[in-house]
Motif scaffolding. Structure first.
Motif, short mmCIF file in Angstrom:
data_model
loop_
_atom_site.label_atom_id
_atom_site.label_comp_id
_atom_site.label_asym_id
_atom_site.label_seq_id
_atom_site.Cartn_x
_atom_site.Cartn_y
_atom_site.Cartn_z
N GLN A 1 5.66 10.85 0.78
CA GLN A 1 4.93 9.87 -0.08
C GLN A 1 5.44 8.61 0.13
O GLN A 1 6.82 8.49 -0.35
CB GLN A 1 4.84 10.33 -1.34
CG GLN A 1 4.04 9.37 -2.16
CD GLN A 1 2.56 9.34 -1.83
OE1 GLN A 1 1.83 10.24 -1.65
NE2 GLN A 1 2.10 8.12 -1.67
N MET A 2 4.93 7.62 0.53
CA MET A 2 5.44 6.23 0.72
C MET A 2 4.72 5.27 0.04
O MET A 2 3.41 4.95 0.04
CB MET A 2 5.52 5.79 2.22
CG MET A 2 6.24 6.85 3.08
SD MET A 2 6.26 6.01 5.04
CE MET A 2 4.57 6.34 5.17
N ASN A 3 5.45 4.67 -1.03
CA ASN A 3 4.85 3.66 -1.96
C ASN A 3 5.34 2.16 -1.81
O ASN A 3 6.53 2.35 -1.09
CB ASN A 3 4.96 3.87 -3.34
CG ASN A 3 4.30 5.54 -3.57
OD1 ASN A 3 3.19 5.81 -3.12
ND2 ASN A 3 4.70 6.13 -4.69
N SER A 4 4.68 1.08 -2.18
CA SER A 4 5.16 -0.11 -2.10
C SER A 4 5.79 -0.49 -0.46
O SER A 4 6.75 -0.97 -0.25
CB SER A 4 6.33 -0.25 -2.93
OG SER A 4 5.83 -0.04 -4.21
N LEU A 5 4.82 -0.14 0.42
CA LEU A 5 5.16 -0.36 1.78
C LEU A 5 5.44 -1.64 2.11
O LEU A 5 4.77 -2.46 1.68
CB LEU A 5 4.26 0.41 2.85
CG LEU A 5 4.40 1.80 2.79
CD1 LEU A 5 3.00 2.47 3.25
CD2 LEU A 5 5.46 2.45 3.74
N ARG B 1 0.87 8.75 2.83
CA ARG B 1 1.53 10.04 2.60
C ARG B 1 1.34 10.65 4.15
O ARG B 1 0.36 10.84 4.64
CB ARG B 1 0.77 11.00 1.64
CG ARG B 1 1.64 12.41 1.62
CD ARG B 1 1.16 13.17 0.45
NE ARG B 1 -0.18 13.98 0.93
CZ ARG B 1 -0.27 15.29 0.30
NH1 ARG B 1 0.18 15.58 -0.60
NH2 ARG B 1 -1.30 15.95 0.89
N ARG C 1 11.17 4.09 -3.50
CA ARG C 1 9.87 3.86 -3.08
C ARG C 1 8.98 5.19 -2.14
O ARG C 1 7.90 5.41 -2.49
CB ARG C 1 9.75 2.81 -2.09
CG ARG C 1 10.28 1.61 -2.73
CD ARG C 1 10.08 0.19 -1.56
NE ARG C 1 10.85 0.52 -0.49
CZ ARG C 1 10.44 0.40 0.84
NH1 ARG C 1 9.31 0.39 1.11
NH2 ARG C 1 11.11 0.86 1.86
N PHE C 2 10.10 5.95 -1.64
CA PHE C 2 9.54 7.02 -0.85
C PHE C 2 9.75 8.27 -1.69
O PHE C 2 11.09 8.24 -2.19
CB PHE C 2 10.25 7.07 0.52
CG PHE C 2 9.60 6.21 1.29
CD1 PHE C 2 9.03 4.93 1.08
CD2 PHE C 2 10.09 6.24 2.91
CE1 PHE C 2 8.66 3.99 1.79
CE2 PHE C 2 9.74 5.13 3.87
CZ PHE C 2 8.93 4.03 3.41
N THR C 3 9.02 9.41 -1.48
CA THR C 3 9.33 10.90 -2.20
C THR C 3 9.11 11.73 -1.02
O THR C 3 7.97 11.90 -0.49
CB THR C 3 8.56 10.87 -3.31
OG1 THR C 3 8.74 9.72 -4.51
CG2 THR C 3 8.71 12.44 -4.04
N ASP D 1 9.10 -1.33 7.09
CA ASP D 1 8.97 0.10 7.18
C ASP D 1 7.99 0.43 8.26
O ASP D 1 8.10 1.70 8.61
CB ASP D 1 8.07 0.53 5.84
CG ASP D 1 8.82 0.39 4.55
OD1 ASP D 1 8.37 0.02 3.65
OD2 ASP D 1 10.13 0.78 4.71
N ASP E 1 0.92 -1.16 0.16
CA ASP E 1 -0.03 -0.01 0.04
C ASP E 1 0.88 1.17 -0.10
O ASP E 1 1.90 1.16 0.07
CB ASP E 1 -0.90 -0.10 1.33
CG ASP E 1 -1.99 -0.77 1.26
OD1 ASP E 1 -2.62 -1.06 2.09
OD2 ASP E 1 -2.24 -1.47 0.07
N SER E 2 0.26 2.28 -0.14
CA SER E 2 0.75 3.65 -0.23
C SER E 2 0.29 4.46 0.96
O SER E 2 -0.76 4.23 1.46
CB SER E 2 0.61 4.48 -1.42
OG SER E 2 1.11 3.92 -2.59
#
Length: 122
Positions: free
Chosen positions: A81-85, A18, A66-68, A89, A15-16
């Motif tokens: 912004q955290m993606n592909s958790l 923010r 994965r993170f921005t 993490d 999941d993602s």
């Protein structure tokens, strides 16, 4: 500078999410903003940082791709912004501010938010 992080929660792997960090004061745009995290029983770990103008960010290898990190100086807010958790993490996530670029040691950061909990679990 006073910082308040928000946006944490319980998510599933993949999941993602923010996170936001709102800052008070009129000097937000003069600070490098960093994100750190601390898992139970572990030391606080550098996640990434963004320069004052928001044009460049630097990430730890563990989150790169994965993170921005971004920032909106008009809103005095920095985002993560955290993606592909992943389950690894899972941690308390903190935002922090410092005037100097290039720092990864949390002891060098001057101002801290209170932390927001991110739990990644199925």
């Amino acid at each position: 500078v006073q910082l308040q992080a928000s946006g944490g929660g319980l998510v599933q792997p993949g999941d993602s999410l923010r996170l936001s960090c709102a800052a008070s004061g009129r000097t937000f745009s003069s600070y490098v903003m960093g994100w750190f995290r601390q898992a139970p029983g572990k030391e606080r770990e550098f996640v990434g940082r963004i320069n004052t103008s928001g044009t460049y960010a630097y990430y730890a290898d563990s989150v790169k791709g994965r993170f921005t990190i971004s920032r909106d100086n008009a809103k005095n807010t920095v985002y993560l912004q955290m993606n592909s958790l992943k389950p690894e993490d899972t941690a308390l996530y903190y935002c922090a501010a410092v005037r100097t670029w290039g720092l990864t040691d949390p002891k060098r950061y001057n101002y801290w938010g209170q932390g927001t909990l991110v739990t990644v679990s199925s």
